[in-house]
Motif scaffolding. Structure first.
Motif, PDB file in Angstrom:
ATOM      1  N   MET A  98       0.833  -1.201   0.000  1.00 11.13           N
ATOM      2  CA  MET A  98       0.000   0.000   0.000  1.00 11.13           C
ATOM      3  C   MET A  98       0.871   1.256   0.000  1.00 11.13           C
ATOM      4  N   THR A  99       1.916   1.240   0.803  1.00  8.31           N
ATOM      5  CA  THR A  99       2.819   2.392   0.908  1.00  8.31           C
ATOM      6  C   THR A  99       3.523   2.648  -0.412  1.00  8.31           C
ATOM      7  N   TRP A 100       4.041   1.605  -1.028  1.00  8.94           N
ATOM      8  CA  TRP A 100       4.727   1.771  -2.315  1.00  8.94           C
ATOM      9  C   TRP A 100       3.779   2.312  -3.376  1.00  8.94           C
ATOM     10  N   SER A 101       2.536   1.833  -3.353  1.00 14.19           N
ATOM     11  CA  SER A 101       1.540   2.340  -4.288  1.00 14.19           C
ATOM     12  C   SER A 101       1.266   3.820  -4.035  1.00 14.19           C
ATOM     13  N   GLN A 102       1.106   4.179  -2.773  1.00 20.18           N
ATOM     14  CA  GLN A 102       0.826   5.573  -2.411  1.00 20.18           C
ATOM     15  C   GLN A 102       1.945   6.502  -2.880  1.00 20.18           C
ATOM     16  N   LEU A 103       3.178   6.012  -2.851  1.00 22.17           N
ATOM     17  CA  LEU A 103       4.339   6.809  -3.248  1.00 22.17           C
ATOM     18  C   LEU A 103       4.636   6.709  -4.740  1.00 22.17           C
ATOM     19  N   GLY A 104       3.747   6.060  -5.489  1.00 18.81           N
ATOM     20  CA  GLY A 104       3.908   5.984  -6.930  1.00 18.81           C
ATOM     21  C   GLY A 104       4.961   5.007  -7.406  1.00 18.81           C
ATOM     22  N   GLN A 105       5.304   4.020  -6.563  1.00 23.66           N
ATOM     23  CA  GLN A 105       6.351   3.069  -6.935  1.00 23.66           C
ATOM     24  C   GLN A 105       5.810   1.848  -7.686  1.00 23.66           C
ATOM     25  N   MET A 120      -6.988   7.436   9.829  1.00 25.04           N
ATOM     26  CA  MET A 120      -5.774   8.181   9.474  1.00 25.04           C
ATOM     27  C   MET A 120      -6.089   9.323   8.525  1.00 25.04           C
ATOM     28  N   SER A 121      -6.940   9.024   7.546  1.00 21.65           N
ATOM     29  CA  SER A 121      -7.323  10.049   6.580  1.00 21.65           C
ATOM     30  C   SER A 121      -8.111  11.171   7.254  1.00 21.65           C
ATOM     31  N   ALA A 122      -9.081  10.780   8.091  1.00 26.19           N
ATOM     32  CA  ALA A 122      -9.898  11.784   8.788  1.00 26.19           C
ATOM     33  C   ALA A 122      -9.063  12.635   9.733  1.00 26.19           C
ATOM     34  N   SER A 123      -7.971  12.069  10.235  1.00 25.26           N
ATOM     35  CA  SER A 123      -7.106  12.781  11.172  1.00 25.26           C
ATOM     36  C   SER A 123      -6.041  13.625  10.474  1.00 25.26           C
ATOM     37  N   GLY A 124      -6.033  13.615   9.154  1.00 17.49           N
ATOM     38  CA  GLY A 124      -5.123  14.462   8.401  1.00 17.49           C
ATOM     39  C   GLY A 124      -3.765  13.866   8.099  1.00 17.49           C
ATOM     40  N   PHE A 125      -3.605  12.548   8.284  1.00 13.02           N
ATOM     41  CA  PHE A 125      -2.310  11.928   8.028  1.00 13.02           C
ATOM     42  C   PHE A 125      -2.225  11.284   6.644  1.00 13.02           C
ATOM     43  N   ILE A 126      -3.350  11.209   5.936  1.00  9.91           N
ATOM     44  CA  ILE A 126      -3.353  10.803   4.532  1.00  9.91           C
ATOM     45  C   ILE A 126      -3.980  11.962   3.768  1.00  9.91           C
ATOM     46  N   ARG A 127      -3.139  12.740   3.117  1.00  8.28           N
ATOM     47  CA  ARG A 127      -3.586  13.982   2.489  1.00  8.28           C
ATOM     48  C   ARG A 127      -4.353  13.722   1.196  1.00  8.28           C
ATOM     49  N   PRO A 128      -5.228  14.635   0.803  1.00 11.30           N
ATOM     50  CA  PRO A 128      -5.943  14.506  -0.474  1.00 11.30           C
ATOM     51  C   PRO A 128      -4.955  14.354  -1.623  1.00 11.30           C
ATOM     52  N   GLY A 129      -5.248  13.421  -2.545  1.00 11.23           N
ATOM     53  CA  GLY A 129      -4.346  13.156  -3.655  1.00 11.23           C
ATOM     54  C   GLY A 129      -3.325  12.082  -3.350  1.00 11.23           C
ATOM     55  N   TRP A 130      -3.248  11.690  -2.073  1.00 10.29           N
ATOM     56  CA  TRP A 130      -2.313  10.644  -1.658  1.00 10.29           C
ATOM     57  C   TRP A 130      -3.069   9.482  -1.020  1.00 10.29           C
ATOM     58  N   ASP A 131      -4.272   9.258  -1.509  1.00 10.39           N
ATOM     59  CA  ASP A 131      -5.100   8.193  -0.960  1.00 10.39           C
ATOM     60  C   ASP A 131      -4.433   6.828  -1.135  1.00 10.39           C
ATOM     61  N   PRO A 154      -3.248  13.179  -8.707  1.00  8.42           N
ATOM     62  CA  PRO A 154      -2.385  14.352  -8.573  1.00  8.42           C
ATOM     63  C   PRO A 154      -1.047  14.080  -7.919  1.00  8.42           C
ATOM     64  N   ARG A 155      -0.916  12.979  -7.176  1.00  5.36           N
ATOM     65  CA  ARG A 155       0.336  12.745  -6.483  1.00  5.36           C
ATOM     66  C   ARG A 155       1.499  12.516  -7.439  1.00  5.36           C
ATOM     67  N   GLU A 156       1.228  11.963  -8.657  1.00  2.00           N
ATOM     68  CA  GLU A 156       2.328  11.729  -9.585  1.00  2.00           C
ATOM     69  C   GLU A 156       2.884  13.040 -10.082  1.00  2.00           C
TER      70      GLU A 156
END
Length: 200
Positions: free
Chosen positions: A121-128, A152-163, A192-194
């Motif tokens: 999941m992390t690698w995907s989120q980072l565009g790897q 995590m998302s609701a708490s602001g630790f997963i920013r929009p565009g980095w789902d 948008p993250r790319e």
């Protein structure tokens, strides 16, 4: 015809207490074999790991087992796999499993299963990578993880565009269709993250 040639399945080296877990491993093993999709897994002979590998093989499918030397030395590997890869350590094991798979599925499991699927999941989120990830939510096993990611998302630790890109299915019959449809979607327009990564 799908482009999904191989799927890495993360799952426990125990069978767990709910018979539904074993039934799910069996059902997924049959589904992979019937679809002509190679199973990539951790090479073990115990628990859900051994169960799904045995089922794929007995159903006429192919299995790639990837196991580190220290576990091979303990003789917990499944010798009957189509291809057995012995690695120097866990890091090499995870890298090879990633490289040999077109998608990832997490059946119920323990800390190792959790760590492996969250890394994807992390690698995907980072565009790897652009490979689909599916949580097989058998008997609501993965509901707490899904709730945590929402938190995590609701708490602001997963920013929009980095789902975090993954799917949750409750029925094994949904796994392969979900993988194939998500695979197609991931090769469409990037998020948008790319664009952000290109500017870094």
């Amino acid at each position: 015809m799908h482009d999904l040639k191989s799927v890495c399945v993360y799952c426990g080296s125990s069978t767990g207490h709910d018979p539904a877990f074993v039934a799910a491993a069996d059902a997924l093993g049959v589904a992979l074999a019937e679809a002509g999709i190679t199973l990539v897994y951790g090479g073990g002979s115990l628990g859900l790991m051994g169960r799904i590998a045995h089922t794929v093989l007995s159903s006429g499918g192919n299995v790639i087992g990837v196991i580190p030397q220290f576990l091979h030395d303990r003789e917990v590997m499944l010798r009957d796999v189509s291809e057995l890869i012995i690695t120097e350590d866990m890091h090499e094991r995870k890298r090879i499993m990633f490289e040999r798979a077109d998608g990832f599925v997490a059946l119920p499991g323990g800390i190792g299963t959790l760590e492996e699927v969250v890394e994807m999941m992390t690698w995907s989120q980072l565009g790897q990578h652009e490979k689909p990830i599916v949580l097989a939510n058998i008997a609501d096993f993965w509901a707490p993880l899904n709730d945590l990611i929402v938190h995590m998302s609701a708490s602001g630790f997963i920013r929009p565009g980095w789902d975090v890109s993954y799917d949750v299915v409750d029925d094994i019959a949904e796994v392969i269709p979900t993988l194939t449809s998500r695979q197609a979607a991931l090769h469409a327009d990037r998020s948008p993250r790319e664009a952000m990564l290109r500017r870094l």
